[in-house]
Design a protein around this motif. Structure first.
Motif, PDB file in Angstrom:
ATOM      1  N   ILE A  56      -0.158  -3.877 -13.112  1.00  0.00           N
ATOM      2  CA  ILE A  56       0.420  -2.796 -12.305  1.00  0.00           C
ATOM      3  C   ILE A  56       0.577  -3.236 -10.851  1.00  0.00           C
ATOM      4  CG2 ILE A  56      -0.019  -0.478 -11.393  1.00  0.00           C
ATOM      5  CD1 ILE A  56      -1.338   0.142 -14.146  1.00  0.00           C
ATOM      6  N   ALA A  57      -0.427  -3.938 -10.325  1.00  0.00           N
ATOM      7  CA  ALA A  57      -0.343  -4.425  -8.945  1.00  0.00           C
ATOM      8  C   ALA A  57       0.797  -5.435  -8.802  1.00  0.00           C
ATOM      9  CB  ALA A  57      -1.667  -5.053  -8.526  1.00  0.00           C
ATOM     10  N   SER A  58       0.967  -6.299  -9.785  1.00  0.00           N
ATOM     11  CA  SER A  58       2.062  -7.280  -9.748  1.00  0.00           C
ATOM     12  C   SER A  58       3.414  -6.586  -9.788  1.00  0.00           C
ATOM     13  CB  SER A  58       1.953  -8.245 -10.929  1.00  0.00           C
ATOM     14  OG  SER A  58       0.749  -8.944 -10.874  1.00  0.00           O
ATOM     15  N   LEU A  59       3.548  -5.591 -10.655  1.00  0.00           N
ATOM     16  CA  LEU A  59       4.786  -4.830 -10.731  1.00  0.00           C
ATOM     17  C   LEU A  59       5.074  -4.138  -9.401  1.00  0.00           C
ATOM     18  CD1 LEU A  59       7.172  -3.668 -12.386  1.00  0.00           C
ATOM     19  CD2 LEU A  59       5.648  -1.775 -12.995  1.00  0.00           C
ATOM     20  N   GLY A  60       4.046  -3.542  -8.809  1.00  0.00           N
ATOM     21  CA  GLY A  60       4.211  -2.873  -7.521  1.00  0.00           C
ATOM     22  C   GLY A  60       4.643  -3.829  -6.433  1.00  0.00           C
ATOM     23  N   ALA A  61       4.032  -5.012  -6.396  1.00  0.00           N
ATOM     24  CA  ALA A  61       4.406  -6.005  -5.386  1.00  0.00           C
ATOM     25  C   ALA A  61       5.848  -6.464  -5.598  1.00  0.00           C
ATOM     26  CB  ALA A  61       3.453  -7.198  -5.457  1.00  0.00           C
ATOM     27  N   GLY A  90      10.330   1.261  -2.105  1.00  0.00           N
ATOM     28  CA  GLY A  90       9.236   0.585  -1.411  1.00  0.00           C
ATOM     29  C   GLY A  90       7.952   1.390  -1.458  1.00  0.00           C
ATOM     30  N   LEU A  91       8.083   2.701  -1.301  1.00  0.00           N
ATOM     31  CA  LEU A  91       6.918   3.586  -1.380  1.00  0.00           C
ATOM     32  C   LEU A  91       6.300   3.535  -2.778  1.00  0.00           C
ATOM     33  CD1 LEU A  91       5.183   5.797   0.017  1.00  0.00           C
ATOM     34  CD2 LEU A  91       6.814   7.460  -0.893  1.00  0.00           C
ATOM     35  N   ILE A  92       7.139   3.628  -3.790  1.00  0.00           N
ATOM     36  CA  ILE A  92       6.646   3.583  -5.173  1.00  0.00           C
ATOM     37  C   ILE A  92       5.996   2.235  -5.454  1.00  0.00           C
ATOM     38  CG2 ILE A  92       7.391   3.553  -7.598  1.00  0.00           C
ATOM     39  CD1 ILE A  92       9.502   5.683  -6.758  1.00  0.00           C
ATOM     40  N   GLY A  93       6.622   1.141  -5.004  1.00  0.00           N
ATOM     41  CA  GLY A  93       6.028  -0.182  -5.185  1.00  0.00           C
ATOM     42  C   GLY A  93       4.687  -0.305  -4.489  1.00  0.00           C
ATOM     43  N   GLY A  94       4.596   0.223  -3.275  1.00  0.00           N
ATOM     44  CA  GLY A  94       3.329   0.175  -2.547  1.00  0.00           C
ATOM     45  C   GLY A  94       2.238   0.975  -3.235  1.00  0.00           C
ATOM     46  N   VAL A  95       2.582   2.162  -3.725  1.00  0.00           N
ATOM     47  CA  VAL A  95       1.602   2.996  -4.435  1.00  0.00           C
ATOM     48  C   VAL A  95       1.167   2.303  -5.728  1.00  0.00           C
ATOM     49  CG1 VAL A  95       1.306   5.190  -5.663  1.00  0.00           C
ATOM     50  CG2 VAL A  95       2.347   5.169  -3.391  1.00  0.00           C
ATOM     51  N   LEU A  96       2.107   1.728  -6.462  1.00  0.00           N
ATOM     52  CA  LEU A  96       1.749   1.001  -7.684  1.00  0.00           C
ATOM     53  C   LEU A  96       0.795  -0.153  -7.364  1.00  0.00           C
ATOM     54  CD1 LEU A  96       5.099   0.736  -9.687  1.00  0.00           C
ATOM     55  CD2 LEU A  96       3.005   1.841 -10.433  1.00  0.00           C
ATOM     56  N   PHE A  97       1.079  -0.886  -6.290  1.00  0.00           N
ATOM     57  CA  PHE A  97       0.231  -2.000  -5.906  1.00  0.00           C
ATOM     58  C   PHE A  97      -1.186  -1.530  -5.581  1.00  0.00           C
ATOM     59  CE2 PHE A  97      -1.629  -4.831  -2.734  1.00  0.00           C
ATOM     60  CZ  PHE A  97      -1.579  -6.037  -3.430  1.00  0.00           C
ATOM     61  N   VAL A  98      -1.296  -0.491  -4.765  1.00  0.00           N
ATOM     62  CA  VAL A  98      -2.612   0.026  -4.372  1.00  0.00           C
ATOM     63  C   VAL A  98      -3.377   0.538  -5.585  1.00  0.00           C
ATOM     64  CG1 VAL A  98      -3.769   1.857  -3.055  1.00  0.00           C
ATOM     65  CG2 VAL A  98      -1.954   0.513  -1.990  1.00  0.00           C
ATOM     66  N   CYS A  99      -2.703   1.287  -6.462  1.00  0.00           N
ATOM     67  CA  CYS A  99      -3.373   1.821  -7.660  1.00  0.00           C
ATOM     68  C   CYS A  99      -3.798   0.697  -8.596  1.00  0.00           C
ATOM     69  CB  CYS A  99      -2.460   2.794  -8.397  1.00  0.00           C
ATOM     70  SG  CYS A  99      -2.220   4.348  -7.526  1.00  0.00           S
ATOM     71  N   GLY A 100      -2.963  -0.320  -8.751  1.00  0.00           N
ATOM     72  CA  GLY A 100      -3.312  -1.455  -9.607  1.00  0.00           C
ATOM     73  C   GLY A 100      -4.514  -2.210  -9.085  1.00  0.00           C
ATOM     74  N   VAL A 101      -4.541  -2.453  -7.782  1.00  0.00           N
ATOM     75  CA  VAL A 101      -5.687  -3.146  -7.175  1.00  0.00           C
ATOM     76  C   VAL A 101      -6.952  -2.300  -7.324  1.00  0.00           C
ATOM     77  CG1 VAL A 101      -6.654  -3.933  -4.974  1.00  0.00           C
ATOM     78  CG2 VAL A 101      -4.314  -4.550  -5.603  1.00  0.00           C
TER      79      VAL A 101
END
Length: 158
Positions: A13-18, A42-53
Motif C-alpha cells: 500500500i505504501a509503494s502504491l501510494g508513493a 497527490g492527496l490520495i497517494g500521500g494518504v495511502l503512503f502514510v496508511c501503508g507505513v
C-alpha cells in the motif's frame, strides 16, 4: 485463500501510494488555481503512503509470526496453477490477437483454450466456444451496436 501479512500489505500500500503521489506531480498546472489536477491524486497517494507505513510499523511492533505471503493449497496442484495461468494468457491472447483475427475467431480460440485448461473435453470445448462466441457477437455487435473487430472475416466480405 492467499494470506498476506500486515507487513506485506502495508509495504504494498505504501509503494502504491508513493507511485500515485509521484505520478500526480507530473500533471500539468491549472493556471494559477491553487487546487489543480494533481491535488486530489497527490492527496490520495500521500494518504495511502502514510496508511501503508503505519500498517507495516504496527505489524513490526506486534511481531506477528505470519510469513509475508502464505500461498493457498491450490497452488500445490499443477492443474490449478495451469488453469489460473490460462486465464491470464487468455486475456493477453485476446488483446494481442483480436485486431488481426477478429472477435469471433479470437473469442472461439480463447474460450476453447480456457475450457481445455479447466479439463473440459475438446469436443465440448469447441461446441461451447462456438455457441458463446456467436451469442456474444449477437449481443454486443448486433443488439448493442458495439463495434467489434472483424479481422480475417473482413477480408472475406464483399
Amino acid at each position: 485463500m492467499l494470506k498476506v501479512s500486515d507487513l506485506g500489505s502495508g509495504l504494498a500500500i505504501a509503494s502504491l501510494g508513493a507511485l500515485v503521489f509521484a505520478q500526480s506531480r507530473s500533471f500539468p498546472a491549472a493556471g494559477g488555481v491553487p487546487v489543480g489536477p494533481s491535488f486530489y491524486p497527490g492527496l490520495i497517494g500521500g494518504v495511502l503512503f502514510v496508511c501503508g507505513v503505519a500498517l507495516a510499523i504496527s505489524s513490526i511492533k506486534q511481531r506477528t509470526a505470519l510469513p509475508v505471503v502464505a500461498l493457498p493449497g491450490w497452488t500445490r496442484k499443477p492443474r490449478s496453477v495451469l488453469a489460473v495461468g490460462a486465464i491470464v494468457a487468455a486475456i493477453v491472447l485476446y488483446a494481442v490477437l483480436s485486431a488481426q483475427l477478429g472477435f469471433l475467431a479470437t473469442a472461439m480460440l480463447v474460450t476453447t483454450v480456457l475450457l481445455l485448461a479447466f479439463g473440459v473435453r475438446w469436443y465440448a470445448s469447441l461446441g461451447a466456444a462456438l455457441a458463446l462466441s456467436v451469442v456474444l457477437h449477437v449481443l454486443f455487435a448486433v443488439l448493442m451496436r458495439v463495434p467489434l473487430p472483424y479481422g480475417l472475416i473482413e477480408r472475406m466480405l464483399p
